[in-house]
Write an enzyme that holds these catalytic residues in place. Structure first.
Site, short mmCIF file in Angstrom:
data_model
loop_
_atom_site.label_atom_id
_atom_site.label_comp_id
_atom_site.label_asym_id
_atom_site.label_seq_id
_atom_site.Cartn_x
_atom_site.Cartn_y
_atom_site.Cartn_z
N ASP A 54 -3.57 31.90 -54.19
CA ASP A 54 -2.86 32.46 -53.05
C ASP A 54 -3.20 33.94 -52.86
OD1 ASP A 54 -1.15 32.41 -50.86
OD2 ASP A 54 0.49 31.47 -51.97
N ASP B 266 1.16 27.42 -44.06
CA ASP B 266 2.39 27.16 -44.79
C ASP B 266 3.34 26.26 -44.01
OD1 ASP B 266 1.73 28.53 -47.06
OD2 ASP B 266 2.81 30.36 -46.54
#
Length: 738
Positions: free
Chosen positions: A453, A523
């Site tokens: 990430d 997301d």
């Protein structure tokens, strides 16, 4: 000298004069055989009368146009020495070499500005798939630091360009934000410049991705379209130029902060690849990029494991008993990879502390992660783990021990996002620390997959550590160090797979995808929004590289509630995953999910090796028809989705694009998706219909009534001469067999 390069339906005609870099006479549709006399006439046909106005009208524009050639447009090359000299490189004496290398035609051109002691070289590649890639190298050819030509050479901009047809009147690129990435945007290709930039140290959630040009109204299947993409994971620039001379150009390159790249004598800078594609419609433009990615050694060669990610199931609430039970349920449903997300390390019980402390938390995991990893592998699944290596909380052991490892402007640093700062990968010791720490965990826990990430942008990101160019901007160096870290981990663990995630889709480009096996498109797992997010992402990447998860019935980001059939049917189209709490899901929903996972496994040889296609529909129609067609045309799968109420019903026939017009297909529903069609069209009966590919792709099928946020899956199987299915075994090279 003129050369005609031909690959995969693409012709690239280049003049190679000694006073400039390659001049593109034609880039696009295959011209067929071309002889020497035609080359001469082609140059003559393209030349415009200039009279004494050579600075207004520039004939023979090269891929790197320079002012001394009469180019008065946006500079493709900006250089200067720190003493203020050499502001305009005057490159001459250019030598060209043409070769065939590893399935590509390569033209390398080298020239120099001897007065200012600057060397410039271009490399142009026509890949086997018809993709064109261009990059430029600048060298400080001073022999020492003395004299006016000896001071360091500062690189400001390097942006190679290619011409597009003069009738290109519309541009397409992408825009968006976190949770709503890659929305297609069309604008008129008016006079002047369309400039798309990223200044956040990564392409960003609003990345242009492709900047494409064509005649107004070009679609997925029609209209000639040319596009450019910067293959770089740092700051980028994409530019479309519509000049007063009538020239229309596309270009791309790295966006550099002032003083970010400074070359001492003998040093060189090579810009990232500018990637150019074209096609008759966007599907063909995208298909060239897909084919190139599938040819890379880094591209996954085995079936894409269906995975479960724990984030939206447990968030930071880690517990061995809960996650063991979740793994049991995942394995029972057919999941093949179990990924533990954020919250397993240091003091990380929320997003305020612990980031950067890559040791297993004894509070959350008193027995370590080994019991869970062993349990997961015992169930026949792979074990994966989340990292955010480039980020650090101020409240962490790492930040307290090495404050000089944090990127900053030296006057207070950057605004924090999620309480994060950015770790300088070039600070002495930082890169080695991450490599060794991550390698130790991969080895000890048997990690097969890393979700990597990168939540925070790189704002006011400057070096602060001794041993670096203290105070200098750091994005360029940081991006190269990130690439080296990926390469080092792959070198030590050849079977390790890595996903590029940056708060969702913030770092998706053709630079990082040379080094990772998956990207996280967003997301947002809301299947309604994911249709367009996935569509934009798959304009660049093939489905097997794009993570597509089945989220909770009530979505985490939008609070929209959707049926399992729509959520799972949408996730089926990429690298499928699951991201919600299976332990609290109703039994009927778990059974339905298991059936979709099994269906995905049966279909992934086709989904992950075929050609992605889209039907051209009215812009205001809330329908989406996409499909994937086997390379030999023997098999195809389509999704027909309604994202809202159609304007008319019953609906007229809609096409199934991309089928072989010379073949006949048996068309039927692939699955009833757990519910009967309330108003089904006759062809949706179990026996289906048998029709020619030419008819299906041109006219298609009448649509049954599809409720908003519902979809159908349709299979089209080619028949042999005896009208039996004629399906070959799909290649395992890009997705494998189930």
């Amino acid at each position: 000298m003129t050369v005609h390069l031909r690959r995969a339906g693409t012709s690239l005609v280049l003049d190679l004069p000694t006073d400039r870099f390659p001049v593109v006479r034609h880039w696009g549709t295959d011209l067929g055989p071309f002889d020497g006399a035609a080359f001469t006439d082609l140059a003559t046909a393209q030349a415009t009368s200039t009279g004494d106005n050579s600075t207004w009208i520039t004939n023979d524009l090269p891929v790197l146009p320079l002012p001394h050639l009469g180019w008065a447009g946006r500079p493709a090359l900006l250089l200067h020495r720190q003493d203020g000299s050499a502001f305009s490189a005057h490159v001459t004496g250019i030598a060209h070499a043409v070769a065939a290398e590893a399935g590509a035609d390569v033209v390398r051109s080298v020239g120099a500005d001897p007065v200012h002691a600057i060397g410039v070289a271009t490399e142009l590649r026509l890949e086997a798939c018809g993709l064109v890639r261009v990059r430029v190298t600048v060298t400080n050819r001073a022999t020492d630091g003395r004299g006016p030509q000896g001071s360091p050479l500062v690189v400001g901009e390097v942006t190679p360009v290619l011409p597009v047809p003069a009738d290109a009147s519309e541009l397409l690129d992408m825009a968006g934000h976190h949770g709503r990435e890659r929305r297609l945007v069309r604008t008129p290709f008016t006079a002047g410049t369309r400039l798309r930039e990223s200044w956040e140290g990564r392409p960003g959630h609003d990345a242009a991705t492709w900047l494409a040009a064509g005649r107004t109204g070009f679609g997925w299947r029609s209209g000639t379209v040319h596009g450019v993409h910067p293959a770089w994971s740092g700051n980028t620039r994409s530019v479309a130029l519509n000049t007063s001379q009538g020239l229309r150009l596309l270009g791309a390159g790295e966006l550099l902060h002032p003083g970010e790249v400074v070359l001492d004598p003998g040093e060189s800078y090579t810009c990232p690849w500018a990637v150019f594609s074209w096609g008759e419609g966007l599907d063909e433009l995208a298909g060239r990029a897909h084919a190139w990615l599938r040819s890379l050694p880094s591209h996954p060669a085995r079936p894409r494991p269906v995975l479960l990610n724990t984030w939206e199931a447990v968030y930071f609430d880690h517990d061995l008993g809960t996650l063991t039970a979740l793994a049991d349920e995942a394995a029972a449903l057919g999941v093949e990879r179990f990924v533990v997300d954020d919250g397993w390390f240091g003091s990380r019980r929320d997003d305020r502390s612990g980031l950067g402390d890559w040791w297993v938390s004894p509070d959350a995991w008193p027995q370590g992660l080994e019991p869970l990893a062993e349990h997961v592998r015992g169930l026949g699944m792979e074990f994966g783990l989340w990292f955010e290596p480039e980020m650090v909380n101020a409240d962490s052991d790492l930040a307290r021990a090495h404050p000089d490892w944090i990127l900053s402007d030296g006057a207070g640093g950057a605004p924090e996002h999620r309480n994060q700062r950015v770790l300088d990968l070039t600070a002495p010791g930082a890169w080695d620390h991450l490599r060794d720490t991550m390698s130790g965990l991969v080895e000890r826990l048997g990690i097969a997959y890393i979700k990597w990430d990168h939540n925070s942008p790189l704002l006011t990101a400057g070096h602060q550590a001794a041993g670096t160019r203290c105070g200098a901007p750091a994005v360029h160096d940081q991006t190269l160090a990130y690439y080296r870290l990926l390469d080092a981990l792959h070198g030590r663990f050849p079977g390790l797979e890595i996903e590029s995630c940056a708060g969702g889709g913030g770092r998706i480009d053709l630079g990082v995808t040379e080094r990772v096996q998956r990207v996280w498109a967003s997301d947002c797992n809301d299947a309604h929004d994911r249709h367009d997010i996935n569509r934009g992402t798959m304009l660049l990447l093939p489905p097997e590289l794009v993570g597509t998860h089945v989220g909770n019935r009530r979505d985490h980001t939008t609070r929209r509630e959707l049926d399992i059939s729509f959520r799972a049917g949408t996730a089926l189209w990429g690298h499928m995953g699951v991201e919600f709490d299976l332990l609290s899901a109703p039994e009927p929903e778990r059974r339905a999910l298991a059936s979709f996972i099994a269906l995905h496994k049966r279909l992934r040889p086709l989904l992950h090796s075929g050609v992605l296609v889209h039907a051209d529909l009215d812009e205001d129609e809330p329908l989406r028809i996409q499909g994937v067609v086997a390379a030999d045309g023997s098999d195809a799968l389509y999704e027909i989705a309604a994202l809202g109420q159609p304007l008319s019903w019953p609906a007229a026939p809609r096409p199934l694009p991309g089928l072989d017009p010379a073949r006949t297909y048996h068309v039927r529903l692939e699955t009833p998706l757990g519910e009967e069609l309330r108003y089904g069209a006759p062809w949706t009966r179990p026996e289906g219909v048998v029709l020619p590919g030419a008819y299906l792709s041109a006219t298609g099928l009448s649509l049954p009534s599809i409720h908003p946020d519902h979809l159908l899956l349709v299979r089209a199987t080619a028949l042999g001469p005896d009208r039996a299915p004629a399906i070959r075994a799909h290649s395992t090279a890009n997705g494998g067999s189930s």
